[in-house]
Design a protein around this motif. Structure first.
Motif, short mmCIF file in Angstrom:
data_model
loop_
_atom_site.label_atom_id
_atom_site.label_comp_id
_atom_site.label_asym_id
_atom_site.label_seq_id
_atom_site.Cartn_x
_atom_site.Cartn_y
_atom_site.Cartn_z
N THR A 74 50.29 75.34 27.72
CA THR A 74 50.57 76.74 28.02
C THR A 74 51.92 77.14 27.42
O THR A 74 52.72 76.31 27.04
CB THR A 74 50.61 77.01 29.54
N GLY B 14 64.36 76.83 32.19
CA GLY B 14 63.17 77.53 32.70
C GLY B 14 63.48 78.96 33.12
O GLY B 14 64.39 79.20 33.89
N ARG C 104 63.41 71.88 32.09
CA ARG C 104 62.97 73.01 32.90
C ARG C 104 64.10 73.54 33.76
O ARG C 104 64.28 74.76 33.88
CB ARG C 104 61.78 72.60 33.78
N ALA D 14 52.04 79.13 33.14
CA ALA D 14 53.00 78.83 32.07
C ALA D 14 53.80 77.61 32.48
O ALA D 14 53.77 77.17 33.63
CB ALA D 14 53.93 80.03 31.82
N ASP D 15 54.53 77.05 31.50
CA ASP D 15 55.37 75.87 31.73
C ASP D 15 54.57 74.65 32.16
O ASP D 15 55.13 73.73 32.76
CB ASP D 15 56.47 76.17 32.76
N GLU D 16 53.30 74.64 31.85
CA GLU D 16 52.45 73.48 32.11
C GLU D 16 51.87 73.03 30.77
O GLU D 16 51.91 73.78 29.79
CB GLU D 16 51.31 73.84 33.08
N CYS E 30 55.65 78.01 27.07
CA CYS E 30 56.82 77.57 27.82
C CYS E 30 58.11 78.21 27.32
O CYS E 30 59.15 78.07 27.96
CB CYS E 30 56.95 76.05 27.80
N TRP E 31 58.05 78.92 26.19
CA TRP E 31 59.27 79.49 25.60
C TRP E 31 58.85 80.51 24.55
O TRP E 31 57.73 80.42 24.01
CB TRP E 31 60.09 78.38 24.95
N LYS F 56 53.83 74.12 25.39
CA LYS F 56 54.27 72.82 25.88
C LYS F 56 53.16 71.79 25.73
O LYS F 56 52.02 72.04 26.13
CB LYS F 56 54.67 72.94 27.36
#
Length: 266
Positions: free
Chosen positions: A139, A263, A259, A134-136, A141-142, A208
């Motif tokens: 993928t 994040g 982030r 996640a967060d890439e 992200c929220w 994201k």
């Protein structure tokens, strides 16, 4: 990511009336590969990964149980004690929409609904160290709740996950960020007069992407509908879409420092 705490987003899953169409759409838009996992009595389950079959897991997909259900993404939240968290859901007035299911050797899952009918799920992994990417780029992200009753949502999710609600005013409206400790876990928008009166409360995932505008344009080329065109927000730029089957999701390009400020993972 190296781990999660109670109430952090863990997994996303689309329920679709057309598995082939959804596989093709998200493969083209995000570059996802899709493979099928056989899960005994629960039948086949499709898993999206980045790149190829060896790539990290991004999300899941299954066909709609019947034609009366709308296509949708379901957001899963982490728990290390399914029974206790499910008990908190019931105590807060939520519904258990299915019995907790053991999914192969991966963990336990259960589908729930909050007091306004917004569906979400709980996930207790068998191996806490096995976490999806996640967060890439491309993928999750929220995750964000659209709520008809913001005060009630604050109460419900505060009691279930221990979230703390923090409001921010932005361009004349209020955006709620839910925090786990010092980290932002999820967001909430009020469903005001701009929403159709019969549109239900719901959760959606944000994915994201390096260029929100280009992603929204490509999604439209692939048959999606742009519900909220690419727009600047406090922490970046986003667009909200429905895919060709009708499932709602968002693409998001964070600005520098987003982030660190928002994040949810550790």
């Amino acid at each position: 990511m190296t781990g999660h705490v109670l109430g952090t987003p863990f997994w996303v899953e689309i329920a679709t009336p057309d598995v082939a169409a959804s596989r093709g759409f998200y493969g083209e838009l995000f570059g996802w590969y899709c493979y099928t996992l056989a899960i005994g009595e629960y039948g086949d389950y499709a898993v999206f990964t980045l790149g190829d079959v060896q790539g990290p897991e991004v999300g899941g997909m299954q066909p709609l149980a019947d034609d009366t259900q709308p296509p949708s993404w379901t957001c899963y939240f982490y728990t290390d004690d399914m029974d206790a968290t499910l008990g908190a859901v019931r105590a807060a007035g939520g519904l258990e929409l299915m019995e907790p299911a053991t999914v192969a050797d991966l963990g336990r899952a259960v589908l729930c609904a909050d007091t306004q009918g917004a569906g979400f799920a709980l996930w207790e992994p068998r191996d806490p160290g096995r976490v999806p990417v996640a967060d890439e780029p491309a993928t999750m992200c929220w995750v964000e709740l659209a709520s008809r009753d913001v005060r009630e949502s604050r109460r419900f999710y505060g009691e279930v996950f221990g979230w703390t609600a923090v409001d921010r005013r932005y361009r004349g409206s209020v955006y709620t960020t839910w925090k786990v400790g010092d980290w932002a876990a999820a967001g909430m928008v009020p469903m005001d007069e701009r929403w159709p009166p019969d549109y239900p409360a719901h959760w959606i995932p944000y994915f994201k992407m390096p260029d929100c505008d280009a992603s929204a344009a490509r999604a439209a080329e692939l048959g999606a509908k742009v519900r909220v065109p690419p727009s600047d927000v406090e922490a970046g730029r986003l667009a909200i879409l429905t895919d060709p089957t009708g499932a709602r999701f968002a693409v998001y390009t964070p600005d520098a420092g987003a982030r660190e400020r928002f994040g949810p993972r550790r």
